[in-house]
Design a protein around this motif. Structure first.
Motif, PDB file in Angstrom:
ATOM      1  N   LEU A   1      38.436  44.771  42.807  1.00  9.90           N
ATOM      2  CA  LEU A   1      38.788  44.034  41.596  1.00  9.90           C
ATOM      3  C   LEU A   1      38.111  42.660  41.584  1.00  9.90           C
ATOM      4  O   LEU A   1      37.552  42.231  40.559  1.00  9.90           O
ATOM      5  N   ALA A   2      38.165  41.972  42.736  1.00  8.27           N
ATOM      6  CA  ALA A   2      37.522  40.647  42.822  1.00  8.27           C
ATOM      7  C   ALA A   2      36.021  40.753  42.541  1.00  8.27           C
ATOM      8  O   ALA A   2      35.445  39.915  41.845  1.00  8.27           O
ATOM      9  N   HIS A   3      35.405  41.813  43.097  1.00 13.86           N
ATOM     10  CA  HIS A   3      33.970  42.040  42.871  1.00 13.86           C
ATOM     11  C   HIS A   3      33.694  42.273  41.382  1.00 13.86           C
ATOM     12  O   HIS A   3      32.734  41.735  40.818  1.00 13.86           O
ATOM     13  N   ALA A   4      34.544  43.053  40.737  1.00 18.98           N
ATOM     14  CA  ALA A   4      34.374  43.367  39.311  1.00 18.98           C
ATOM     15  C   ALA A   4      34.498  42.109  38.452  1.00 18.98           C
ATOM     16  O   ALA A   4      33.739  41.910  37.495  1.00 18.98           O
ATOM     17  N   ILE A   5      35.458  41.266  38.820  1.00 22.90           N
ATOM     18  CA  ILE A   5      35.655  40.030  38.039  1.00 22.90           C
ATOM     19  C   ILE A   5      34.450  39.101  38.210  1.00 22.90           C
ATOM     20  O   ILE A   5      33.924  38.567  37.234  1.00 22.90           O
TER      21      ILE A   5
ATOM     22  N   GLY B   1      46.692  46.053  32.955  1.00 20.30           N
ATOM     23  CA  GLY B   1      46.895  44.697  32.474  1.00 20.30           C
ATOM     24  C   GLY B   1      45.588  44.021  32.077  1.00 20.30           C
ATOM     25  O   GLY B   1      44.510  44.417  32.511  1.00 20.30           O
ATOM     26  N   ASN B   2      45.724  43.035  31.230  1.00 23.50           N
ATOM     27  CA  ASN B   2      44.546  42.336  30.704  1.00 23.50           C
ATOM     28  C   ASN B   2      44.029  41.271  31.677  1.00 23.50           C
ATOM     29  O   ASN B   2      44.792  40.680  32.439  1.00 23.50           O
ATOM     30  N   LEU B   3      42.725  41.054  31.591  1.00 22.29           N
ATOM     31  CA  LEU B   3      42.101  39.928  32.290  1.00 22.29           C
ATOM     32  C   LEU B   3      42.036  38.771  31.310  1.00 22.29           C
ATOM     33  O   LEU B   3      41.509  38.919  30.194  1.00 22.29           O
ATOM     34  N   ILE B   4      42.586  37.635  31.691  1.00 23.39           N
ATOM     35  CA  ILE B   4      42.549  36.449  30.824  1.00 23.39           C
ATOM     36  C   ILE B   4      41.811  35.333  31.559  1.00 23.39           C
ATOM     37  O   ILE B   4      42.179  34.956  32.670  1.00 23.39           O
ATOM     38  N   VAL B   5      40.761  34.829  30.924  1.00 28.55           N
ATOM     39  CA  VAL B   5      39.908  33.798  31.529  1.00 28.55           C
ATOM     40  C   VAL B   5      39.810  32.608  30.589  1.00 28.55           C
ATOM     41  O   VAL B   5      39.636  32.772  29.367  1.00 28.55           O
ATOM     42  N   GLU B   6      39.915  31.415  31.153  1.00 24.39           N
ATOM     43  CA  GLU B   6      39.637  30.189  30.395  1.00 24.39           C
ATOM     44  C   GLU B   6      38.318  29.612  30.889  1.00 24.39           C
ATOM     45  O   GLU B   6      38.130  29.451  32.095  1.00 24.39           O
ATOM     46  N   ILE B   7      37.420  29.335  29.957  1.00 25.29           N
ATOM     47  CA  ILE B   7      36.108  28.773  30.319  1.00 25.29           C
ATOM     48  C   ILE B   7      35.881  27.507  29.499  1.00 25.29           C
ATOM     49  O   ILE B   7      35.987  27.527  28.266  1.00 25.29           O
TER      50      ILE B   7
ATOM     51  N   ASP C   1      31.364  39.790  39.115  1.00 22.99           N
ATOM     52  CA  ASP C   1      30.149  40.317  38.493  1.00 22.99           C
ATOM     53  C   ASP C   1      30.250  40.393  36.975  1.00 22.99           C
ATOM     54  O   ASP C   1      29.249  40.287  36.268  1.00 22.99           O
ATOM     55  N   GLY C   2      31.463  40.586  36.473  1.00 23.43           N
ATOM     56  CA  GLY C   2      31.623  40.781  35.026  1.00 23.43           C
ATOM     57  C   GLY C   2      31.758  39.506  34.228  1.00 23.43           C
ATOM     58  O   GLY C   2      31.589  39.505  33.004  1.00 23.43           O
ATOM     59  N   LEU C   3      32.065  38.403  34.904  1.00 20.74           N
ATOM     60  CA  LEU C   3      32.322  37.147  34.185  1.00 20.74           C
ATOM     61  C   LEU C   3      31.150  36.703  33.316  1.00 20.74           C
ATOM     62  O   LEU C   3      31.338  36.238  32.194  1.00 20.74           O
ATOM     63  N   ASP C   4      29.929  36.829  33.850  1.00 20.34           N
ATOM     64  CA  ASP C   4      28.762  36.352  33.115  1.00 20.34           C
ATOM     65  C   ASP C   4      28.616  37.086  31.791  1.00 20.34           C
ATOM     66  O   ASP C   4      28.402  36.471  30.743  1.00 20.34           O
ATOM     67  N   ASN C   5      28.764  38.404  31.832  1.00 17.54           N
ATOM     68  CA  ASN C   5      28.630  39.194  30.608  1.00 17.54           C
ATOM     69  C   ASN C   5      29.763  38.893  29.629  1.00 17.54           C
ATOM     70  O   ASN C   5      29.551  38.799  28.420  1.00 17.54           O
ATOM     71  N   ILE C   6      30.968  38.720  30.179  1.00 13.05           N
ATOM     72  CA  ILE C   6      32.125  38.375  29.338  1.00 13.05           C
ATOM     73  C   ILE C   6      31.887  37.040  28.638  1.00 13.05           C
ATOM     74  O   ILE C   6      32.142  36.874  27.440  1.00 13.05           O
ATOM     75  N   TYR C   7      31.389  36.067  29.405  1.00 17.25           N
ATOM     76  CA  TYR C   7      31.117  34.723  28.873  1.00 17.25           C
ATOM     77  C   TYR C   7      30.060  34.774  27.765  1.00 17.25           C
ATOM     78  O   TYR C   7      30.243  34.199  26.680  1.00 17.25           O
ATOM     79  N   ARG C   8      28.969  35.496  28.010  1.00 18.53           N
ATOM     80  CA  ARG C   8      27.896  35.572  27.011  1.00 18.53           C
ATOM     81  C   ARG C   8      28.371  36.257  25.732  1.00 18.53           C
ATOM     82  O   ARG C   8      28.012  35.848  24.630  1.00 18.53           O
TER      83      ARG C   8
ATOM     84  N   SER D   1      33.088  47.159  34.231  1.00 19.79           N
ATOM     85  CA  SER D   1      32.914  46.230  35.357  1.00 19.79           C
ATOM     86  C   SER D   1      33.520  46.813  36.636  1.00 19.79           C
ATOM     87  O   SER D   1      32.973  46.641  37.736  1.00 19.79           O
ATOM     88  N   ILE D   2      34.669  47.512  36.506  1.00 17.25           N
ATOM     89  CA  ILE D   2      35.277  48.176  37.667  1.00 17.25           C
ATOM     90  C   ILE D   2      34.344  49.264  38.197  1.00 17.25           C
ATOM     91  O   ILE D   2      34.083  49.357  39.405  1.00 17.25           O
ATOM     92  N   ASP D   3      33.813  50.088  37.275  1.00 22.99           N
ATOM     93  CA  ASP D   3      32.906  51.174  37.680  1.00 22.99           C
ATOM     94  C   ASP D   3      31.667  50.617  38.372  1.00 22.99           C
ATOM     95  O   ASP D   3      31.202  51.166  39.380  1.00 22.99           O
ATOM     96  N   HIS D   4      31.142  49.535  37.809  1.00 21.20           N
ATOM     97  CA  HIS D   4      29.947  48.924  38.406  1.00 21.20           C
ATOM     98  C   HIS D   4      30.266  48.391  39.807  1.00 21.20           C
ATOM     99  O   HIS D   4      29.438  48.473  40.720  1.00 21.20           O
ATOM    100  N   ALA D   5      31.468  47.857  39.980  1.00 19.65           N
ATOM    101  CA  ALA D   5      31.867  47.328  41.291  1.00 19.65           C
ATOM    102  C   ALA D   5      31.897  48.448  42.331  1.00 19.65           C
ATOM    103  O   ALA D   5      31.415  48.279  43.462  1.00 19.65           O
TER     104      ALA D   5
END
Length: 438
Positions: free
Chosen positions: A64-68, A106-112, A70-77, A27-31
């Protein structure tokens, strides 16, 4: 990627997703790649800007904000797939921990949180005992069908008597509002009782004879004065009744492929019997649906049902109608339960919808919307609604399976075979479709 699932309610889940820096790196690379395509930096071609330059000009926090984002949808799926959850609504995400803005460590932690299909305990849904009305054709029903057929071959004859329901009249009309004539028409043909003219006209014409005039009040139905109450002047100029041909062998030969009136009546009786047989199928389907809801406990998503009720009432302009809201709430709640049960049965039975079944369903649905099939299919494709229709066909096939496996008897205890009905009904569209919550 680790995913923890907490069932907040039977129809709502919270996913806590933890993504390591290695897992988040794509996701970082894609950003970097995406931002390099969109920014203008002198001396560099778009898409060829080095990461170090982007760090200086754009800043790692923005990357980083861009990566998060853009990456959230794939992470969620991916989390849904791992946890085998079936979402019903739109998710709400909350970033609980973000990687370091400078080092991306560090880890990305998301609550959905999202509304999901409830887990159902599917009791035995095959072999339901269902009792439907007996198919019995009365002689008067055959005569009514025969009269309807005869009326298609009838002729109109002028009569000298008061008008009554079913007569064909020739009338002159004039509409007056505040003393001004706003519309008038002469020699209008109208069948009394057909209901396709003004409210109150049937009562005004009843017992009137040719040459007589009367007035009545009615709301206008067309033009810029539509909805306004007007005084309608009416003049009856002619009364005609339909003269039916004799119900004999000659008529049978004229109106059908049969040689005798006896054969024609026998065929009409079979047609009525088939129609009532289809009615048995509809009755069995509705009863099977009720029995499934008695048998299987279905938790309801209040959020989705309330949203559906609001859309319905808003579309009707009746948001403040408490009584109607209660009715719509009951309908929407039942609709939600039925969909959840049939989806669960379809999944258990591994029911699939092939392309031909879907096209057949969409062609029928297009007729209900008054659209050409190709235009309808194009519209729902552009709006992303095809999966909704696939789900509806799947549910209908699931319900057809339940009905076909049921023990259906009539009110006299006779066994009822609904195999032909279930074949036709699985892919048909009717007025009993519920709101789609999926």
């Amino acid at each position: 990627m680790k995913t923890a699932v907490d069932r907040i309610k039977p129809t709502r889940a919270k996913l806590t997703i933890e993504v390591t820096p290695e897992e988040f790196r794509p996701s970082i690379d894609h950003a970097y790649e995406h931002i390099a395509e969109t920014v203008n930096i002198p001396g560099f071609r778009k898409g060829k800007i080095p990461a170090a330059i982007l760090d200086q000009r754009v800043g790692r926090p923005a990357i980083l904000a861009h990566a998060i984002n853009d990456g959230l949808d794939n992470i969620y799926r991916q989390a849904l797939e791992e946890s085998k959850l079936r979402p019903l609504g739109q998710p709400a995400a909350d970033i609980k921990q973000s990687p370091d803005e400078k080092t991306f460590a560090g880890n990305l932690i998301v609550e959905i949180e999202v509304e999901v299909r409830p887990e159902l305990n599917l009791k035995e849904y095959k072999g339901l005992k269902i009792k439907v009305d007996e198919v019995k054709v009365e002689a008067k029903e055959v005569e009514a069908e025969l009269d309807a057929l005869r009326s298609r071959f009838g002729s109109l004859k002028t009569v000298d008597r008061p008008a009554k329901k079913g007569d064909f009249t020739t009338i002159d009309l004039k509409a007056v509002v505040d003393g001004k004539t706003i519309d008038s028409a002469e020699n209008i043909s109208y069948e009394i009782g057909s209901g396709n003219l003004l409210d109150g006209i049937d009562e005004a014409l009843d017992t009137l004879t040719a040459g007589e005039e009367t007035t009545f009040k009615s709301k206008l139905v067309g033009g810029d004065k539509a909805g306004m109450e007007a005084e309608i002047s009416l003049k009856l100029t002619a009364v005609k009744e339909r003269e039916l041909p004799a119900a004999d062998d000659k008529f049978a030969q004229l109106a059908s492929e049969f040689d005798t009136i006896k054969e024609l009546k026998a065929d009409l009786e079979k047609q009525i019997e088939r129609s009532k047989g289809y009615g048995q199928g509809i009755q069995a389907r509705d009863l099977a649906t009720d029995k499934l809801l008695e048998l299987i406990d279905v938790p309801v998503s209040e959020e989705l049902v309330e949203a559906d009720v609001h859309r319905h009432l808003e579309g009707e302009g009746r948001l403040e109608d408490a009584q109607h809201r209660a009715e719509v709430l009951e309908q929407s709640t039942k609709s939600f339960k039925v969909q959840m049960v049939l989806d669960a049965i379809a999944e258990k039975e591994e029911i699939k919808v092939d392309e031909q079944e879907l096209i057949q369903y969409l062609v029928q649905a297009s007729q209900q919307y008054g659209m050409a099939p190709n235009d309808f299919i194009k519209t729902i494709s552009e709006q992303g609604q095809v999966p909704m229709f696939v789900a509806e066909v799947s549910r209908r096939k699931a319900l057809a399976l339940v009905v076909e496996a049921a023990e259906v008897t009539d009110s006299k205890g006779g066994k009822v075979d609904l195999s032909e009905f279930t074949k036709l009904d699985a892919g048909s569209v009717d007025d009993h479709e519920g709101h789609d919550h999926a």
